[in-house]
Design a protein around this motif. Sequence first.
Motif, mmCIF file in Angstrom:
data_model
loop_
_atom_site.group_PDB
_atom_site.id
_atom_site.type_symbol
_atom_site.label_atom_id
_atom_site.label_comp_id
_atom_site.label_asym_id
_atom_site.label_seq_id
_atom_site.Cartn_x
_atom_site.Cartn_y
_atom_site.Cartn_z
ATOM 1 N N VAL A 140 0.824 -1.207 0.000
ATOM 2 C CA VAL A 140 0.000 0.000 0.000
ATOM 3 C C VAL A 140 0.863 1.263 0.000
ATOM 4 N N ASP A 141 2.163 1.093 0.129
ATOM 5 C CA ASP A 141 3.109 2.215 0.061
ATOM 6 C C ASP A 141 4.229 1.853 -0.905
ATOM 7 N N ALA A 174 -3.289 8.253 -5.864
ATOM 8 C CA ALA A 174 -3.267 7.554 -4.574
ATOM 9 C C ALA A 174 -4.685 7.202 -4.141
ATOM 10 N N ASN A 175 -5.609 8.134 -4.377
ATOM 11 C CA ASN A 175 -7.017 7.901 -4.051
ATOM 12 C C ASN A 175 -7.769 7.616 -5.347
ATOM 13 N N HIS A 188 -4.627 -0.786 -4.049
ATOM 14 C CA HIS A 188 -5.452 0.194 -3.346
ATOM 15 C C HIS A 188 -4.885 1.592 -3.521
ATOM 16 N N ASN A 189 -3.568 1.666 -3.543
ATOM 17 C CA ASN A 189 -2.872 2.935 -3.756
ATOM 18 C C ASN A 189 -2.120 2.833 -5.073
#
Length: 807
Positions: free
Chosen positions: A28-29, A44-45, A236-237
């Motif tokens: 996620v990062d 990112a969103n 997700h990101n």
Amino acid sequence: MKPLPSVACLALVPIAASSGVDYHNLPVDPVFPGPWDKYIKAPANKSFITPTRFWKVEGNVTTLSIDSGPLTYGHYYGGGILIGEGGLLTLEFRENIAGRICLGINSVTDEPVLNLAYSESSFFAGRQSDATNDEEWDLPLPLHPGNRTGPLCVGSEFNRGAFKYLTLYIDSIPVFRAHSKSTVGRVFSSAVAAAQQVLGLGDSGSYALEEGKPYSKPSVSITQVWVNCTSFPSQHNGKAYSGYFHSSSSLLNRIWYAGAYTLQLSTIDPSQGSALIPVNRYIDHNRSPPGSWYSNFTVAGGTAVTTDGAKRDRLVWPGDMYIAIPGIAMSSYDMLAVRNALDVMYKHQYDDGSLPYAGPPLGYHGEFSDTYHLHTLLGTYDYVLYSGDIAWLRERWPAYQRALKVSIAKVDARNLIHVTSPLDWNRHGMGGHNIEASAILYAVLTRSLELSSWLSDDTYETQTAGEEWSLIGRNLRKGIEQLYCNHTGLYSDNLSDRHCSGPDHIDPQDGNSWALIAGMHERESHIPSAVSRALRSRWNAFGAPAPEFPNVMSPFSSSFELQAHCAAGNHDAAVELMLLMWGYLLDGPGFTNSTLAEGFRTDGYVHYPAYLVPSRNSHAHGWAAGPTSTLVNNILGIRLLSPGGETWRIRPVLTKWLGWARGGFAVGRGNFEVMIWRVTLESNKSVRGAVAVVKAAEGTHGWFGWGEERDDDDGSFIAELQGGETRAWVRLESEDDEIFTTEIKIPEATWEPDDGEAWYRQKIPYGSGDALVYDDTFQTPVMEDRKPGEVDWEALDNGYVDTLGWW
């Protein structure tokens, strides 16, 4: 020459728990956070992506500001946008994007029909959407808010695969007097005739005006416009990359990340696939009218799949895999999406062992391509190489061998594969004894022997098959020699009309590139260098043309050419072509400045000549992402040699275009990373060279050398090292041209990213009281001036592909 290896057992260490990336649960990062993150185009969103400016305003539109320049999106929230009858507003997003459009509706009057039209290119933004099929346009999407206010999104089936421009408009409505409701309904139906009928606009009575009203004034007030992005469902990101690239060339950096983002947009939910509505009809029996579009056809199993393109075709095309899979492995590591794409190809394998031209909705009527059949096998190799998924390979191995037999059986007495299918990447002249297919088969045979060794399959049947594969490979080398033209320094397309002395002589870009990629030449052969030089000599102002497909600039075939130049040791030409052609793909008129297009015309226009309709061009096409893997594999020089990177080789080369570069990627076993930069001796600036620092995943082992040298060069430097340690070397060239390499100590802090680029400017102690410092004398060379390509208009008219002709 890169000989075909013999079948041997290779003990593979299972991938243990490590700091690597699990492609079943992507990070996620970012794995390598740093200042290079500014080049990432993905959001990112994913659920709330907003436009950045008003691009065009016409007619009855009221906003706080009708300035078409840059706009703070917060302006929308204050007074909103009021679109009335005859009003049109086109919004521009910062990047090419994909997904479902949502609106925040503040108020409506007289049941407006708000039409939505999409376009990737600014050239086609307007009242119609750019095309996904053979129609000139896709129909606009009519949105019927009725009396509703608040959030309103289009249906999930109308997830648009890619667009940068969104046009919202309400048609002008004629003034009515004393007409019946049925008459009013007919007129309204006429007003929305351009809209997509498949949506079910309702009966005519739903548009009838109230009794006694002389006319209607429909309008809608919008407070918000946003996109819910449905691409890259495994992430997700979208900014959480598992790889990176950063260099002294900001353009190369943009190209690398544009390729990564293109591959993300082309990775979709398998249930939201296939823009080929006429082809879907054979399976889903849809009755959609010409120009209609939707995204609800299931093209594979699982939760994510890599496809050819974001807007179209949104299905699995094996040809794209050779470019896409390594790029995905080095950026997002969404190998689950790759595996699902390969699974659907094997699932639809024909009874005779051949593999379909493409995944569903194709693959049900015997569609076959000799080259794309082989590309599925190449994709199998690359998936296993980067994922380490030996269990999957073992399961697919019988089907793989059956498929390979199909191609081997087509190698005849001329020692070339006899191509029987005209289908390829839409290029012309496929058929007969063709160099592209023969060279690809050689590459597949080489990789097949490696796959067999990875399985530790030492059965008699496999040993016998391996001997046959080696023999066929040797014969193919002899056959391909017949196609070389001494007067052009290139290989001709086939043994008949397109041969060196044939009436339609063609030296194809794809076949010549594959002849070098396959690695079939002896070390002392002059041919690889000659081919590389001849290919470069054909470039125009926009890049490398593909003579086998008149009027076409193909990033797909040119991605092969990038690898061919590197295989010939001409890394300078590879980077130069990236800057020339992919720079134009980013910044040229009508392109997206964020993703990479399927192709364009030799005069630079965004029309891809495979199709009659210019707006059909896909501006986010995975096969265009060649630089994303080439920069890592061949410039940073990181190459995995066995599944999951248990063994590897690193051979960096800066080329004349770069002062410094760094990058890497993560796989299941861990991280691989390289830094390289130019240096001089502080005491003697005439002594110049480069420093390279390497890291590899713990528990692995490999070899380091310089990309300017070959393993079999006299005096070439090769060092063996273990993963988990940081090692560094300097290669210096003295005034009398003496070259020497020394291992040096580098502080671990060297790896730490910062907001600037101080890492390559550090002073490194060297020898007795001397130091290595960055070579500030480096200057990027000036690009050679070239003329634009010329369009052969007659060939253009005769060259369009009648896609329905073979569906």
